[in-house]
Scaffold this motif. Structure first.
Motif, PDB file in Angstrom:
ATOM      1  N   THR A 185       0.834  -1.207   0.000  1.00  0.00           N
ATOM      2  CA  THR A 185       0.000   0.000   0.000  1.00  0.00           C
ATOM      3  C   THR A 185       0.865   1.252   0.000  1.00  0.00           C
ATOM      4  O   THR A 185       0.607   2.202  -0.754  1.00  0.00           O
ATOM      5  N   LEU A 186       1.888   1.265   0.843  1.00  0.00           N
ATOM      6  CA  LEU A 186       2.729   2.457   0.975  1.00  0.00           C
ATOM      7  C   LEU A 186       3.599   2.695  -0.257  1.00  0.00           C
ATOM      8  O   LEU A 186       3.903   3.839  -0.611  1.00  0.00           O
ATOM      9  N   LYS A 244      -2.880   5.528   3.280  1.00  0.00           N
ATOM     10  CA  LYS A 244      -1.450   5.394   3.559  1.00  0.00           C
ATOM     11  C   LYS A 244      -1.086   5.981   4.917  1.00  0.00           C
ATOM     12  O   LYS A 244      -0.309   5.379   5.680  1.00  0.00           O
TER      13      LYS A 244
END
Length: 473
Positions: free
Chosen positions: A156-157, A319
């Motif tokens: 995700t990041l 995030k």
């Protein structure tokens, strides 16, 4: 090497009243002092935790990502059944944990859940081995789940900058390194930081869910496919038994960590003080396990996902909040790895001097055992198509025993012949009959629902093993 069953040289304490089991009675105190003195003769001292450190450890284990799946449970069950399930699960968790502690005070030589099963079922070697298998399966599968979660966070990041398997390998290596401390007293430092990071993640989620115009996504489609966001008192029309039961299992999974508690208690310098640490955990859990999920359901409604971060609209919101989850993901994996490795390690080392000494052999075996546990967890994470549904399966199969059945039997062992001695004892007896019924229900209909969910996984598209696919939320 032959199995080293729990030692008999520390004599079990006689049957005593509940009030005496809660006190520093002489026989309990002397038995514990002898165990602590024996432990402190070793190079590596395990029985060193204060109740404050134990409280940190408990909080680090319990303040976890599973909290963020509870809004989804409410979206399946609705307000009334959902909140009732949460409250009942919390009350039963607290009562059964106290029962477990009373039983351990009668058998202070217990050092893990396997010893607990051995004594609860009348010093049964079969119960010991059965519990050992369940302990390792449960813990290593959970380590695999945390490896997958860590890969999900990094995906995700980083906007899926690398193959997901690479991220899983990175998380596994970090987990092995962080798991090297031998004592839970050292791990408790990590736990305090872990709980704080999870608290920040939850707070950021609640802020973002409150200020965004609408959620982006739910299991029923992208907003507004399922209509305007709304909440409801009871399960919506069309909710199946399997869906409702998996939502209940999701709640009980969060509230049932007692498989680790005997190990925690065995590393306290004064295990008599465990109820103090439990009270701290009870207060934290009562708030975090109900209030944030309720707020999440209020703002996400039928669009709630598990974890709820996935429902947030702007990518930057996901995030910013999800990033903090990497710390509890690793630390909780470390806690489960420590408990599992200790069991395997002491079965290998037995009573040799290497077991408690700073020798090359002792540390070498510890590192190898720890690495193997994380590697097996990594394999589970890569080959199972849906860890979520498999955790429901584990919850039904394992939580039924380690959250309910074992403690109902422990209560029977503690107070047989005196079940209805006074009003409070009578009430507790009825409660523990209900605890046994809950355990059998999870083991029956609960296990059926979990198996059906897993079968549904395989009937659709199955994630290939060791896939590079993006698993970002």
């Amino acid at each position: 090497m032959a199995t080293q069953y729990p030692p008999e040289k520390v004599h079990d304490l006689p049957n005593v009243d509940e009030e005496a089991l809660d006190s520093d009675q002489d026989s309990t105190t002397e038995a514990i002092k002898a165990l602590v003195a024996e432990d402190h003769d070793h190079d590596i001292k395990l029985r060193t935790m204060s109740w404050q450190r134990a409280a940190w450890l408990l909080a680090g284990d319990q303040v976890c990502l599973a909290i963020m799946a509870q809004s989804w449970s409410l979206s399946v069950l609705g307000w009334v059944p959902g909140i009732i399930t949460m409250v009942v699960a919390g009350v039963l968790f607290y009562i059964t944990s106290l029962t477990m502690h009373k039983f351990i005070m009668k058998h202070p030589q217990i050092k893990d859940i396997c010893d607990f099963g051995y004594y609860v079922f009348g010093k049964s070697k079969i119960a010991y081995e059965f519990t050992a298998v369940m302990l390792l399966l449960n813990n290593i599968m959970l380590i695999g789940f945390h490896i997958l979660t860590g890969a999900k966070v990094i995906n995700t990041l980083s906007d899926h900058s690398l193959c997901t398997v690479v991220f899983s390998v990175i998380v596994t290596i970090m987990g092995i390194i962080m798991s090297l401390p031998r004592t839970l007293n050292h791990v408790s430092f990590m736990s305090m930081f872990s709980a704080a990071c999870m608290g920040i993640a939850i707070l950021l989620f609640l802020i973002f869910a409150g200020i965004e115009d609408a959620p982006l996504y739910g299991y029923n489609g992208i907003y507004p496919k399922a209509g305007p966001v709304h909440t409801y008192a009871f399960p919506p029309e069309g909710t199946t038994f399997v869906a409702a039961m998996n939502a209940v299992l999701n709640i009980t999974f969060l509230w049932v960590p007692q498989i680790l508690f005997p190990t925690f208690i065995s590393e306290m310098e004064r295990p008599q003080d465990f109820p103090k640490a439990l009270a701290v955990l009870g207060g934290i859990s009562a708030f975090l396990f109900i209030i944030p999920p309720a707020i999440g359901f209020r703002y996400l409604g039928q669009y709630a996902t598990a974890p709820a971060f996935g429902s947030l609209g702007p990518v930057v919101y996901k995030k910013a909040s999800f990033a903090f989850v990497i710390v509890p993901t690793l630390v909780i994996g470390v806690i489960y790895a420590n408990v599992s490795a200790k069991f395997v390690y002491f079965r290998i080392m037995g009573k040799s001097r290497h077991a408690h000494s700073n020798t090359a052999v002792g540390w070498g075996v510890w590192v190898i055992v720890m690495a193997l546990i994380w590697i097996i967890g990594f394999i589970f994470a890569e080959v199972i198509p849906s860890m979520g549904d498999f955790l429901s399966l584990l919850g039904a199969a394992f939580d039924s025993f380690f959250g309910f059945i074992y403690f109902a039997v422990a209560y029977w062992q503690l107070f047989k012949g005196r079940f209805f001695k006074g009003l409070s004892r009578s009430v507790l007896t009825i409660v523990h009959i209900f605890v046994m019924a809950c355990g059998l229900f999870l083991l029956g209909p609960g296990l059926y629902a979990a198996v059906e969910a897993v079968k549904a996984d395989y009937s659709g598209g199955v994630k290939p093993a060791f896939s590079c696919a993006n698993v970002a939320i």
